[in-house]
Design a protein around this motif. Structure first.
Motif, PDB file in Angstrom:
ATOM      1  N   ILE A 170       2.634  12.575   7.208  1.00 22.97           N
ATOM      2  CA  ILE A 170       2.316  11.565   6.209  1.00 22.97           C
ATOM      3  C   ILE A 170       1.106  12.081   5.211  1.00 22.97           C
ATOM      4  CG2 ILE A 170       1.384   9.366   5.794  1.00 22.97           C
ATOM      5  CD1 ILE A 170       2.499   8.298   7.973  1.00 22.97           C
ATOM      6  N   ILE A 171       1.539  12.029   3.717  1.00 25.86           N
ATOM      7  CA  ILE A 171       0.464  12.237   3.026  1.00 25.86           C
ATOM      8  C   ILE A 171       0.060  11.199   2.178  1.00 25.86           C
ATOM      9  CG2 ILE A 171      -0.262  13.909   1.191  1.00 25.86           C
ATOM     10  CD1 ILE A 171       2.335  15.593   1.982  1.00 25.86           C
ATOM     11  N   ILE A 172      -1.102  10.919   2.005  1.00 22.67           N
ATOM     12  CA  ILE A 172      -1.491   9.676   1.157  1.00 22.67           C
ATOM     13  C   ILE A 172      -2.069  10.259  -0.011  1.00 22.67           C
ATOM     14  CG2 ILE A 172      -3.015   7.932   0.840  1.00 22.67           C
ATOM     15  CD1 ILE A 172      -2.537   9.047   4.437  1.00 22.67           C
ATOM     16  N   PRO A 173      -1.067   9.846  -0.959  1.00 25.76           N
ATOM     17  CA  PRO A 173      -1.675  10.406  -2.495  1.00 25.76           C
ATOM     18  C   PRO A 173      -2.861  10.047  -3.069  1.00 25.76           C
ATOM     19  CG  PRO A 173       0.011   8.543  -2.820  1.00 25.76           C
ATOM     20  CD  PRO A 173      -0.001   8.827  -1.143  1.00 25.76           C
ATOM     21  N   ASP A 174      -3.435  10.825  -3.498  1.00 31.60           N
ATOM     22  CA  ASP A 174      -4.719  10.474  -4.423  1.00 31.60           C
ATOM     23  C   ASP A 174      -4.889   9.422  -5.026  1.00 31.60           C
ATOM     24  OD1 ASP A 174      -6.024  12.407  -2.788  1.00 31.60           O
ATOM     25  OD2 ASP A 174      -6.532  13.736  -4.680  1.00 31.60           O
ATOM     26  N   THR A 175      -3.708   9.071  -5.734  1.00 29.00           N
ATOM     27  CA  THR A 175      -3.501   7.853  -6.712  1.00 29.00           C
ATOM     28  C   THR A 175      -3.107   6.600  -6.004  1.00 29.00           C
ATOM     29  OG1 THR A 175      -1.125   8.295  -6.850  1.00 29.00           O
ATOM     30  CG2 THR A 175      -2.545   9.581  -8.468  1.00 29.00           C
ATOM     31  N   ALA A 176      -3.158   6.607  -4.535  1.00 27.91           N
ATOM     32  CA  ALA A 176      -2.977   5.557  -3.945  1.00 27.91           C
ATOM     33  C   ALA A 176      -3.953   4.256  -4.386  1.00 27.91           C
ATOM     34  CB  ALA A 176      -2.812   5.691  -2.392  1.00 27.91           C
ATOM     35  N   THR A 230       0.893  -1.190   0.031  1.00 31.83           N
ATOM     36  CA  THR A 230       0.101  -0.100  -0.008  1.00 31.83           C
ATOM     37  C   THR A 230       0.660   1.413   0.005  1.00 31.83           C
ATOM     38  OG1 THR A 230      -1.726  -1.120   1.168  1.00 31.83           O
ATOM     39  CG2 THR A 230      -1.738   1.184   1.270  1.00 31.83           C
ATOM     40  N   GLU A 231       0.603   2.072  -0.967  1.00 27.70           N
ATOM     41  CA  GLU A 231       1.416   3.405  -1.084  1.00 27.70           C
ATOM     42  C   GLU A 231       1.091   4.526   0.034  1.00 27.70           C
ATOM     43  OE1 GLU A 231       2.527   5.879  -5.173  1.00 27.70           O
ATOM     44  OE2 GLU A 231       1.074   4.295  -5.171  1.00 27.70           O
ATOM     45  N   VAL A 232       2.221   4.983   0.759  1.00 26.47           N
ATOM     46  CA  VAL A 232       1.888   6.047   1.442  1.00 26.47           C
ATOM     47  C   VAL A 232       3.040   7.362   1.331  1.00 26.47           C
ATOM     48  CG1 VAL A 232       0.628   5.106   3.454  1.00 26.47           C
ATOM     49  CG2 VAL A 232       3.132   4.890   3.339  1.00 26.47           C
ATOM     50  N   LYS A 233       2.875   8.330   1.742  1.00 26.36           N
ATOM     51  CA  LYS A 233       3.978   9.363   1.483  1.00 26.36           C
ATOM     52  C   LYS A 233       4.135   9.705   2.987  1.00 26.36           C
ATOM     53  CE  LYS A 233       4.528  12.129  -2.464  1.00 26.36           C
ATOM     54  NZ  LYS A 233       3.857  13.223  -3.379  1.00 26.36           N
ATOM     55  N   ILE A 234       5.594   9.556   3.347  1.00 21.06           N
ATOM     56  CA  ILE A 234       6.033   9.823   4.699  1.00 21.06           C
ATOM     57  C   ILE A 234       7.373  10.803   4.515  1.00 21.06           C
ATOM     58  CG2 ILE A 234       6.951   8.768   6.945  1.00 21.06           C
ATOM     59  CD1 ILE A 234       5.525   6.561   6.568  1.00 21.06           C
ATOM     60  N   GLY A 288       7.631  13.310   2.665  1.00 26.59           N
ATOM     61  CA  GLY A 288       8.080  13.846   1.195  1.00 26.59           C
ATOM     62  C   GLY A 288       8.441  12.423   0.406  1.00 26.59           C
ATOM     63  N   LYS A 289       8.469  11.216   0.912  1.00 26.62           N
ATOM     64  CA  LYS A 289       8.770  10.306   0.036  1.00 26.62           C
ATOM     65  C   LYS A 289       7.632   9.112  -0.068  1.00 26.62           C
ATOM     66  CE  LYS A 289      13.787   9.699   2.039  1.00 26.62           C
ATOM     67  NZ  LYS A 289      14.475   9.020   2.712  1.00 26.62           N
ATOM     68  N   THR A 290       7.556   8.834  -1.278  1.00 24.96           N
ATOM     69  CA  THR A 290       6.569   7.734  -1.661  1.00 24.96           C
ATOM     70  C   THR A 290       7.083   6.302  -1.114  1.00 24.96           C
ATOM     71  OG1 THR A 290       5.733   9.036  -3.243  1.00 24.96           O
ATOM     72  CG2 THR A 290       5.206   6.669  -3.111  1.00 24.96           C
ATOM     73  N   LEU A 291       6.503   5.716  -0.114  1.00 22.94           N
ATOM     74  CA  LEU A 291       6.885   4.432   0.202  1.00 22.94           C
ATOM     75  C   LEU A 291       5.810   3.465   0.339  1.00 22.94           C
ATOM     76  CD1 LEU A 291       8.432   5.810   3.501  1.00 22.94           C
ATOM     77  CD2 LEU A 291       9.620   5.335   1.568  1.00 22.94           C
ATOM     78  N   LEU A 292       6.160   1.920   0.443  1.00 18.12           N
ATOM     79  CA  LEU A 292       5.220   1.171   0.317  1.00 18.12           C
ATOM     80  C   LEU A 292       5.249   0.273   1.660  1.00 18.12           C
ATOM     81  CD1 LEU A 292       6.161  -0.112  -3.228  1.00 18.12           C
ATOM     82  CD2 LEU A 292       4.092   0.417  -2.595  1.00 18.12           C
ATOM     83  N   ILE A 293       3.968   0.023   2.068  1.00 14.16           N
ATOM     84  CA  ILE A 293       3.894  -0.880   3.430  1.00 14.16           C
ATOM     85  C   ILE A 293       3.506  -2.233   2.928  1.00 14.16           C
ATOM     86  CG2 ILE A 293       2.863  -1.123   5.358  1.00 14.16           C
ATOM     87  CD1 ILE A 293       2.218   1.781   5.670  1.00 14.16           C
TER      88      ILE A 293
END
Lengths: 95, 95, 95, 95, 95, 95, 95
Positions: free
Chosen positions: G25-31, A73-77, A79-84
């Motif tokens: 943490i920002i969750i992108p809309d495209t997630a 699952t994609e999250v942004k922490i 400023g970086k796009t990461l995957l859990i």
């Protein structure tokens, strides 16, 4: 790092895929399920068996790993796009 | 080899299938699921039971193995096309 | 024999079915799932339980067995057409 | 008897169903799943648990049993039409 | 009684449902799954765990029980229409 | 109370839902699965593990509980409309 | 707090998602599956293994957690909209 994954979850930072390299790993475009490379940023405390015992994960922080393209699952922490993802989504460790 | 598979995963290098040979293994074209031959390049540390104990794999590096045609995920490591699969995808060892 | 099946797998050589015999086994054409006769050629070292203990198989080399018509994967070893199947695909032993 | 069923399998000889009887078992035509009567001809050595221990079966040779109409695989042994089924397909023992 | 159910099976004699009663149990017609009342006629020796130990059933002969309308397999024993079901199909005991 | 639920089953009496209250629980109409309030009237002796040991339930008689709208089977006992459900259908206890 | 979740359930209060923040943490809309942030308000006593032993949860009251967008059941307690979910729906803890 401000995020602690639960149980057998792992946070992975996707790495730029080099399309061509002599000695590295190249994933062919024709691959059925295209695996991706990433760096492990954080790991959970371990999976829990039926009896509640915690089993530590095999991947560690900073491991370079291969994982399936649709894992996690994609999250942004920060400023970086990461995957859990779960550790079982990881195929192996690049050394 | 620069890749360590996780748990019960195995890296296999597919071998050229000889269509005809007197004493070797030939897989008939009419076979329902066409098994393939390959050489084991790297093995994981073992599968993990419910209680977290690691059980070492039965296949070893350099084993020549039979596996199902659609098993595994294709990757290119050091210029070679390899397959990452689970040990349970392997039917047996050619001796 | 040049093939060692893994775990609970068994290599079976299919036997010619005699359509009519007085004292043998005849599988009626009307049978829902037509079982087949075969001879065991090689057996794996055993199935593995959750705790990793190996449990030896009940069928042995040279056993004459009954198995379901659609069981196993066909391979050709040393010119013979053989089947690789799991022990659980075998219904019983003819004595 | 020339056939030894594997594990938890049982060989059953179907019995003629008497459509009408005063004190016996009659299975009504309107029954959702019509159970059948049969005699146990041979039993396997037992089912195997996760830890490989064999648990002997509860039905014995010569038991008269009730089983579901669509249970088992039909074979002909020594001229008799028999059924190979799992013990769990048997509902109970007629005494 | 001439029938011994296997394992966790139970023989139940369906009871006439009284549509109206002041102090008894009435199952409304609008109930999603209409439960039925019955009397236990015979019980199996118990369910078997993974390790083969037999666990005796909680319902006993002559218990008045509630069960789901579509539970069990209908048989006729000694002229009575009975149901063979698993103990898990029984919701509870009327006291 | 004239009904003893089996194993991990629980008898619940549905409570009138107050649509509006200042300090109580209100379930919004827009809720995906509308939970319901009820009072526990009777509980089973406990669920049974693989080894046959009985594990007592966590809910007790007279507990006020939340459960999913479609949980359980409706019965009428002593003139009251009640629900027989499994403990796992209960989300928690109101205190 | 007037609600005690059962077993491995957790009550979570959803937090306002800040669409933009420098260090958070920002969750992108495209997630693919948009994870949500929330605060743990109450936790159950723990999940129960096959042998009935209770295993305490890893999340605690006041933990800030990430969870999947469609997790849990919505309830209103004391005027607040809350979610009842299982601990396994929670991906990790924000620190």
């Amino acid at each position: 790092m401000k995020f602690k994954p639960l149980h057998d979850r792992v946070v992975v930072e996707p790495l730029e895929q080099e399309e061509k390299s002599s000695g590295g790993i190249i994933i062919p475009d024709t691959a059925k399920e295209k695996p991706m490379q990433g760096k492990v940023i954080a790991v959970g405390s371990g999976s829990r068996g039926d009896d509640g015992k915690v089993v530590a994960l095999d991947v560690k922080k900073n491991d370079k790993v291969l994982y399936g393209k649709w894992s996690g699952t994609e999250v942004k922490i920060d400023g970086k796009t990461l995957l859990i993802m779960r550790e079982s989504d990881i195929m192996g460790i690049l050394q």
